[in-house]
Design a protein around this motif. Structure first.
Motif, PDB file in Angstrom:
ATOM      1  N   PRO A   1       0.817  -1.224   0.000  1.00 18.15           N
ATOM      2  CA  PRO A   1       0.000   0.000   0.000  1.00 18.15           C
ATOM      3  C   PRO A   1       0.844   1.265   0.000  1.00 18.15           C
ATOM      4  O   PRO A   1       0.381   2.315  -0.436  1.00 18.15           O
ATOM      5  CB  PRO A   1      -0.815  -0.104   1.288  1.00 18.15           C
ATOM      6  CG  PRO A   1      -0.409  -1.335   1.977  1.00 18.15           C
ATOM      7  CD  PRO A   1       0.538  -2.094   1.121  1.00 18.15           C
TER       8      PRO A   1
ATOM      9  N   LEU B   1       0.843   5.457  -1.946  1.00 16.74           N
ATOM     10  CA  LEU B   1       0.738   6.667  -1.125  1.00 16.74           C
ATOM     11  C   LEU B   1       1.098   7.937  -1.895  1.00 16.74           C
ATOM     12  O   LEU B   1       0.358   8.920  -1.832  1.00 16.74           O
ATOM     13  CB  LEU B   1       1.586   6.526   0.142  1.00 16.74           C
ATOM     14  CG  LEU B   1       1.451   7.686   1.129  1.00 16.74           C
ATOM     15  CD1 LEU B   1       0.020   7.816   1.612  1.00 16.74           C
ATOM     16  CD2 LEU B   1       2.373   7.500   2.320  1.00 16.74           C
TER      17      LEU B   1
ATOM     18  N   SER C   1      -1.800   8.968  -3.902  1.00 19.68           N
ATOM     19  CA  SER C   1      -2.878   9.485  -3.069  1.00 19.68           C
ATOM     20  C   SER C   1      -2.558  10.902  -2.616  1.00 19.68           C
ATOM     21  O   SER C   1      -3.432  11.773  -2.578  1.00 19.68           O
ATOM     22  CB  SER C   1      -3.074   8.591  -1.846  1.00 19.68           C
ATOM     23  OG  SER C   1      -3.153   7.244  -2.240  1.00 19.68           O
TER      24      SER C   1
ATOM     25  N   TRP D   1     -10.762  10.219  -3.212  1.00 20.16           N
ATOM     26  CA  TRP D   1      -9.636   9.276  -3.127  1.00 20.16           C
ATOM     27  C   TRP D   1      -8.621   9.790  -2.107  1.00 20.16           C
ATOM     28  O   TRP D   1      -8.185   9.074  -1.190  1.00 20.16           O
ATOM     29  CB  TRP D   1      -9.008   9.138  -4.531  1.00 20.16           C
ATOM     30  CG  TRP D   1      -7.725   8.342  -4.568  1.00 20.16           C
ATOM     31  CD1 TRP D   1      -7.232   7.543  -3.590  1.00 20.16           C
ATOM     32  CD2 TRP D   1      -6.776   8.312  -5.628  1.00 20.16           C
ATOM     33  NE1 TRP D   1      -6.054   6.987  -3.971  1.00 20.16           N
ATOM     34  CE2 TRP D   1      -5.733   7.447  -5.235  1.00 20.16           C
ATOM     35  CE3 TRP D   1      -6.707   8.915  -6.906  1.00 20.16           C
ATOM     36  CZ2 TRP D   1      -4.639   7.177  -6.049  1.00 20.16           C
ATOM     37  CZ3 TRP D   1      -5.617   8.633  -7.699  1.00 20.16           C
ATOM     38  CH2 TRP D   1      -4.573   7.773  -7.281  1.00 20.16           C
TER      39      TRP D   1
ATOM     40  N   GLU E   1      -7.712   8.020   1.513  1.00 19.62           N
ATOM     41  CA  GLU E   1      -6.384   7.545   1.897  1.00 19.62           C
ATOM     42  C   GLU E   1      -5.832   8.320   3.080  1.00 19.62           C
ATOM     43  O   GLU E   1      -5.304   7.744   4.036  1.00 19.62           O
ATOM     44  CB  GLU E   1      -5.426   7.695   0.706  1.00 19.62           C
ATOM     45  CG  GLU E   1      -4.000   7.270   0.986  1.00 19.62           C
ATOM     46  CD  GLU E   1      -3.828   5.770   0.979  1.00 19.62           C
ATOM     47  OE1 GLU E   1      -4.229   5.140   1.975  1.00 19.62           O
ATOM     48  OE2 GLU E   1      -3.337   5.224  -0.026  1.00 19.62           O
TER      49      GLU E   1
ATOM     50  N   GLY F   1      -8.069   6.603   5.914  1.00 22.96           N
ATOM     51  CA  GLY F   1      -7.017   5.597   6.043  1.00 22.96           C
ATOM     52  C   GLY F   1      -6.169   5.809   7.287  1.00 22.96           C
ATOM     53  O   GLY F   1      -5.531   4.880   7.796  1.00 22.96           O
TER      54      GLY F   1
ATOM     55  N   GLY G   1      -4.523   2.376   7.091  1.00 19.58           N
ATOM     56  CA  GLY G   1      -3.760   2.644   5.872  1.00 19.58           C
ATOM     57  C   GLY G   1      -2.366   3.118   6.220  1.00 19.58           C
ATOM     58  O   GLY G   1      -1.998   3.204   7.397  1.00 19.58           O
TER      59      GLY G   1
END
Lengths: 422, 683, 267
Positions: B127, B131, B134, B176, B180, B184, B189
């Protein structure tokens, strides 16, 4: 017939004179040492190389450098040193001292001899009423020097019932001995297996409280048996002074072994046959244990490899032939040549081997710490200045591969000869 | 359109984040209670973040600036976005500020993108790879949707079908970013580190870590004591919930930057430890599940392949290490992982999130030793020896002074007071260390220092027992040593063993009987010798023309911040000092700490071999150390064929050979011992 | 044992444990062999292991006995006996009562007389067979145990014994597991009072710390004056080993072989 050696100046003169026609004959008859060797007038050893060897059964001259078979053709002219010791016979003993030696490997061990020495001390204390030492032996044996070890009577019990690990059958036999002769003393070696166990069983059966780990016995008129003993207690950390009990289990070096005299070692027989007892313990025999698999801490003979070993198959082969347990230095383990559980040293296993052979190990402090308690250390190394050499009792400087090879050859040869001889 | 969508999105995200935060807090609260000054911690948090944390981050200048831009931009942008778009207050400067913030963040995110293009092995992938995108999505999205608010774009640009599509697209991009970066953050996240990290800084288990740097002291490094009188408390950590709640919080703060992995000696040696993975495993255990989602370097293993992820799993109340009775023997972490640690603190020193790896490892070791009786290798034997003979080697405690039979060391029991109490340590049983001790005695005598030793009254300091997790034995040793120390009067303790030094200085304080406390400074011999040189009590004849390098022992350097004194002493000796690439606070461990040589977990190579490699790179003739463990480890290294052996010297030995023996020393006899001292020197 | 008993009940094992003594410091500890006995018992499958100690309970013995609890036991049966008492009657009585299948003990106690007689006395009293010096218990089937007895040099002998039996363990038995602090602290003592009988003989003996045994001197029994002189004038042994430099591999091997023969390690 007296056992005292008599000197014959003429014979000695002939023996010294190589040119005398009877020279060889006299030498053979003298028999002391090798016929090819004699002491010169100034104490120098003289040697006649022509006289070495003997003629074998096929008429071929044989030379045996070990000296054991020297002059076999000379017949019974030689008198073994043992037979020259005065023979002591006790016809009518005032009492009996029973000794049950361990007979490890079928022979009297040093421990057994010490014990027999102690038995003699007990038996001969009163010159007026001397006792006799009875040795009780189980199973087949190879010992020939019972007489020199101080045994007056020998009771050899050789029936399949008492062979192997048969503590219950042996105890039964000892009980018969007790019934038949009621020895005044029972002495057994306080060893790990054998005497230590049998003696305790016997004491319990006879209802006696034995003195165990006895290492010193002294006469003491006030004590019950006339003897006072010092025994180790509490895992060797205490000295217990107590009267000697009827059954005593003694440590090695409890007395000096017999060395001055010879005894009858007359065979004795039990008045009745051994009862066949149904043993609750069944001996399934010894389990074959691979010496290389023996735990390092238990091993008695370790062949240990270090950084200097180049020929690993050769090393493993040597360990196999010598019957040694394999060890390794930290480097050898780190480099992946040996398993981790084979590492000797402060960070590995502390070993207590009798003989430790360090092959190509320079001797880091940690390693030397781990072998502190080894009796004899042998080092094989290229570097004469390394620490292992300083620690070693015997150090051989040279190439480890070659030396191991030579050692393997020698051992194999020796085995071969032994097999031929047998 | 957007003016409906944006507030909805922002507040929905905030609401979701709040929900997630509540759930996350509940996870942490499963840990054991721990006293924390809440308000003071929260108040101190910004300072801890801006000063202490950035002090660590700033070791990598580019990343520090990237983080300032990205994180600063994000925090500002989010705050302003809530006001501007959420509440619709776009008046005046606010909109422009928001534009500036999101632009800064965007600039920062470009650096993040660059870093992620070819990431070093220590960084986690998975993930974390998305980043930067994001970050860009959020900053770009906010930037664009803010343009109409400040009037750069007409506010009606989103009218009509095309406008609708643009608006939807923009809303999607912002969503989005929000998902995140905001949601997140509390739902696990990559951005979790910001939320957990901030709280971790506020509620850190060692608040004194931050306070001390302010006052010129050194961060607290002593292990926390286990209360053995409390029979209810678990002995160490056997399951994730046995950690205190702020430890769990600390694990959650991990940003998976892998700096710990890069400095870990065990990881480099191929032993099955990776501090980053370990912390992630603790997070897995806290939340429950398997480690399959982990996307960084796994634990190394002895073979060619690393240990695969996905085979280990745990739950908050499940065991961390599988008990010996289970067949496949897999739980959250393998015991070997925990025993690979040398407690060198390199990971803690490097961690930008101030996570205390060593504390966690020792906590888990305590459970293994105290509850399971599963100290590996020679550990059990060493502990038994410590219990029975007060030294790890099992030597006769009555023979502590055998090595010094000829030195006639004054005993504290005889003199009762002295200027210096010389703490000899367990090196008295080690033939190599005895040389160091002799050298130190010679130096002290040459300087006319009035010192005495405890002799047979001294016991092991308890360092090894404690690092092996045997807190009970440690405390027993500590209490008995304290009782001995309190019988005598002395101004300070000097020792040549940094482990004893650390324990005496930092860890014994908790075990003084109520009403008493340690009232004396403890010095490492290098510091003390430096003081002697500076005060002119020790005269040296410089001129040793050798090229040396100095190895910082972990327990002297990282644990106690003493990097300067040994170097000053070497300077006074006039030797040429070349530094290894990794020295000072980045010094690499010798592999001798934390009971690592005792537990002896196999790896691909050995730690001391690597360190001696570092030494050889400097082409020094000698490596100077100040620790008996380091000496033993380095002397155990077999040089590669063809290389000269590098001499390993303790700093006391270096000083002892350079003592100025001209008669000036005897001009001012201090006491009766001085003539004897000169005799020593001459011989 | 009757053949219809198909479902074996758990094997009841009692391990007799004593308070040991560290050889260097004399501190109380778990006795080494007893701890090995406990380890042996723990390694048996389907065994119900019970620890039994007869003796005084005070501060130091408490810590030592907890050492056994730390091997993973919740309780230890304690037969309280005053110091210096003869523990045999009490032990025999409780073993008779509880009638375990297998009783495991060490060979000798590390304190007191340490005569190693206790297992034999118990065996005689209970009429059970006794096997000494065990390295391992291989299996227990149908009331018959297959045992491995330790012989010198790491050798083993396989024995079968009918249960119930008493066995003593050798130093070659598995190394005892670490005693963990937690279980040791939590474990409890189940104290019972047994019959007490004084050991009068022991009380009458003189006991003192062991002194070093004199090293045996090599006595030379020489036949001639010359041999006696040679023995008297012989250089004292010791002081560094023999170093062979510049020898052929064969000569070196020969020297090593001689030493191996002297030490009698070759078979």
């Amino acid at each position: 017939m007296s056992d005292l050696p008599r000197r014959d100046p003429r014979q000695e003169w002939i023996a010294r004179n190589r040119l005398h026609p009877r020279h060889a004959e006299v030498l053979l008859a003298a028999g002391q040492g090798a016929a090819s060797e004699w002491q010169g007038p100034n104490g120098l050893v003289r040697r006649n190389p022509h006289a070495i060897g003997f003629v074998g059964p096929n008429g071929v001259k044989r030379i045996d450098r070990s000296g054991t078979q020297q002059g076999a053709g000379g017949g019974g002219a030689t008198t073994p040193a043992a037979e020259r010791k005065p023979l002591v016979e006790i016809e009518a003993p005032a009492f009996l001292v029973a000794v049950v030696p361990d007979m490890a490997g079928g022979r009297l061990s040093g421990h057994d001899r010490d014990l027999l020495g102690l038995a003699r001390q007990l038996a001969d204390a009163d010159p007026v009423a001397r006792g006799a030492v009875v040795a009780v032996i189980f199973g087949p044996h190879k010992e020939t020097s019972f007489a020199e070890a101080g045994v007056d009577r020998l009771l050899h019990l050789d029936s399949p019932d008492v062979a192997g690990y048969a503590p219950e059958a042996r105890l039964g036999a000892l009980t018969l001995v007790e019934e038949a002769w009621a020895p005044r003393h029972w002495l057994l070696p306080d060893s790990k297996l054998g005497g230590g166990e049998l003696g305790r069983r016997l004491a319990v059966r006879l209802g006696e409280r034995p003195a165990t780990s006895v290492w010193q016995v002294a006469a003491d008129t006030e004590a019950v048996m006339g003897w006072q003993c010092t025994a180790r207690g509490a895992a060797g950390s205490l000295d217990i002074r107590r009267p000697l009990s009827r059954v005593a289990l003694a440590l090695a070096e409890c007395a000096e072994p017999v060395s001055e005299t010879r005894h009858a070692a007359a065979e004795l027989a039990l008045p009745q046959p051994l009862p066949s007892t149904l043993s609750r313990i069944q001996d399934l025999g010894q389990v074959s244990v691979d010496p290389s698999g023996v735990a390092l801490s238990e091993a008695e003979f370790i062949l240990s490899a270090g950084n200097g070993v180049k020929d690993w198959p050769g090393f493993h082969h040597a360990a196999e032939v010598l019957g040694a347990t394999e060890g390794a230095s930290r480097v050898a383990v780190d480099d992946g040549f040996m398993a981790r559980d084979r590492q000797v040293g402060a960070t590995g296993t502390w070993v207590t081997a009798r003989v430790y052979v360090a092959v190509g190990i320079s001797g880091a402090i940690q390693h030397l710490q781990g072998i502190q308690t080894c009796d004899k250390v042998v080092a094989i190394n290229m570097d004469p200045g390394c620490d292992m050499i300083k620690r070693a009792d015997l150090a051989v400087i040279g190439d480890a591969t070659q030396i191991l090879e030579a050692l393997v050859t020698l051992v194999a040869q020796a085995r071969e000869e032994k097999r031929d001889a047998a | 359109m957007l003016d409906i969508l944006l507030p909805t999105l922002i507040f929905a995200a905030l609401a979701l984040a709040a929900l997630g935060a509540w759930r996350r807090v509940r996870l942490w609260r499963r840990g054991r209670a721990s006293k924390v000054a809440f308000l003071r911690g929260l108040a101190a948090m910004p300072r801890r973040y801006l000063v202490d944390l950035h002090h660590v981050v700033a070791r990598d200048k580019v990343m520090a600036n990237t983080h300032v831009a990205t994180a600063g931009g994000f925090v500002a942008a989010l705050g302003l976005a809530v006001i501007v778009h959420g509440l619709g207050l776009a008046e005046g400067m606010l909109g422009w500020l928001l534009l500036a913030a999101s632009a800064t963040m965007f600039a920062g995110s470009l650096f993040v993108v660059r870093r992620r293009r070819n990431p070093p092995a220590r960084l986690s992938k998975g993930p974390w790879m998305r980043l930067p995108k994001s970050l860009m999505a959020f900053s770009l999205g906010i930037f664009v949707v803010t343009l109409p608010a400040v009037g750069v774009l007409p506010s009606g640009f989103s009218q009509g079908v095309g406008g609708w599509l643009v608006a939807l697209l923009l809303a999607g991009v912002v969503a989005w970013g929000l998902a995140e970066l905001v949601v997140g953050m509390t739902w696990g996240g990559p951005m979790k580190h910001a939320f957990a990290g901030a709280l971790h800084l506020a509620f850190h288990r060692r608040p004194e870590r931050f306070a001390d740097t302010q006052h010129g002291g050194y961060p607290s490094t002593g292990l926390k004591a286990l209360d053995l009188d409390d029979t209810e408390a678990p002995l160490g950590v056997g399951q994730p919930t046995d950690f205190t709640w702020n430890q769990l919080l600390g694990f959650d703060a991990c940003v998976q930057c892998g700096r710990c992995e890069a400095v870990c000696p065990a990881f480099a040696a191929g032993q099955p430890l990776n501090p980053k993975k370990l912390i992630q495993d603790m997070v897995v255990g806290m939340a429950g599940g398997s480690d399959a989602g982990y996307a960084g370097s796994p634990y190394p293993s002895q073979g060619l392949e690393d240990r695969p992820v996905g085979e280990h799993q745990g739950s908050p109340h499940g065991p961390i290490v599988a008990p010996a009775s289970t067949k496949d023997g897999k739980a959250l972490v393998d015991a070997e992982t925990l025993w690979s640690c040398t407690t060198c603190r390199a990971c803690v020193e490097e961690c930008p999130m101030m996570i205390e790896h060593v504390d966690a490892i020792v906590d888990m070791r305590r459970h293994l030793t105290l509850e399971d009786g599963a100290t590996p290798g020679k550990g059990a034997e060493v502990i038994d020896n410590l219990i029975a003979t007060d030294n790890p080697g099992g030597f006769d405690p009555g023979g502590r002074l055998n090595w010094a039979a000829d030195l006639e060391l004054p005993l504290m029991a005889d003199v009762e007071r002295a200027e210096v109490l010389l703490w000899l340590g367990d090196g008295v049983f080690d033939m190599r260390n005895q040389r160091t001790l002799r050298a130190l005695v010679k130096v002290l005598r040459a300087a006319g220092v009035d010192f005495a030793v405890l002799g047979n009254e001294e016991r092991d300091s308890g360092d090894v027992a404690r690092r092996l997790g045997d807190e009970a034995t440690f405390q027993s040793l500590a209490r008995r040593n304290i009782a001995t120390l309190s019988q005598y009067r002395f101004e300070c303790i000097v020792t040549c063993d940094p482990h004893s030094f650390h324990v005496l200085k930092n860890e014994y304080g908790a075990f003084y009987p109520p009403g008493q406390e340690s009232s004396y400074p403890v010095w490492h011999h290098s510091t003390f010798i430096n003081q002697l040189i500076e005060s002119g009590r020790l005269r040296l004849a410089p001129g040793q023309a050798s090229r040396v390098t100095y190895h910082d022992p972990c327990y002297l350097g990282r644990y106690n911040g003493e990097y300067e004194a040994p170097r000053a002493v070497l300077k006074a000796l006039g030797v040429e000092l070349v530094e290894m690439q990794r020295s000072g606070y980045r010094s690499r461990c010798c592999g001798g700490g934390g009971g690592a040589p005792i537990t002896d977990v196999p790896g691909k190579q050995r730690i001391p071999d690597m360190r001696m490699g570092d030494v050889r790179e400097t082409q020094a003739e000698q490596v100077v150390v100040g620790c008996p463990q380091c000496t033993a480890m380095f002397e155990g290294v077999v040089p590669p064929t063809g290389d000269e052996e590098v001499a390993v010297k303790d700093i006391a030995e270096m000083v002892a050979v350079a003592l100025d023996t001209t008669p000036a020393a005897t001009l001012a006899p201090r006491d009766a011992s001085t003539p004897q001292a000169t005799e020593e020197v001459m011989s | 044992m009757q053949p219809e008993v198909t479902t074996m009940p758990a094997l009841e094992v009692t391990v007799l444990v004593s308070v040991g003594r560290h050889p260097l410091t004399g501190r109380a500890r778990r006795a080494d062999q007893d701890a090995r006995g406990v380890e042996l018992a723990r390694s048996l499958t389907d065994a119900e292991v019970r620890l039994l100690h007869a003796g005084e309970r005070d501060v130091s013995s408490d810590a030592a006995l907890r050492g056994y609890l730390g091997m993973g036991f919740t309780e230890l049966s304690l037969l309280e006996q005053p110091e210096g008492a003869d523990v045999l009657p009490a032990l025999a009585e409780i073993l008779d009562e509880t009638s375990p299948q297998l009783v495991i003990t060490g060979e000798r106690a590390e304190r007191g007389e340490g005569s190693g007689l206790l297992p034999y006395l118990l065996a005689e009293r209970l009429g059970w067979p006794l096997v000494s010096g065990l390295a391992a218990v291989e299996s227990v089937e149908d009331g018959v145990a297959t045992l491995l007895q330790a012989l010198p040099r790491g050798q083993r002998r396989r024995l079968k014994v009918r249960l119930p039996a008493i066995v003593t363990v050798d130093n070659a038995a598995p190394t005892p597991r670490q005693s963990a602090y937690g279980p040791a602290r939590r474990g409890t003592f189940e104290t019972t009072a047994g019959p007490v009988s004084d050991d009068e003989e022991w009380a009458a003996w003189q006991v003192q710390p062991a002194r070093q045994r004199p090293k045996r001197l090599k006595i030379v029994k020489a036949a001639s004056a010359r041999d006696r002189f040679k023995a008297a004038a012989a250089k004292a042994e010791g002081g560094g080993g023999q170093v062979l430099t510049d020898v052929t591999p064969e000569q070196g091997a020969e020297a090593i072989l001689t030493l191996l023969r002297e030490e009698d390690v070759l078979r």
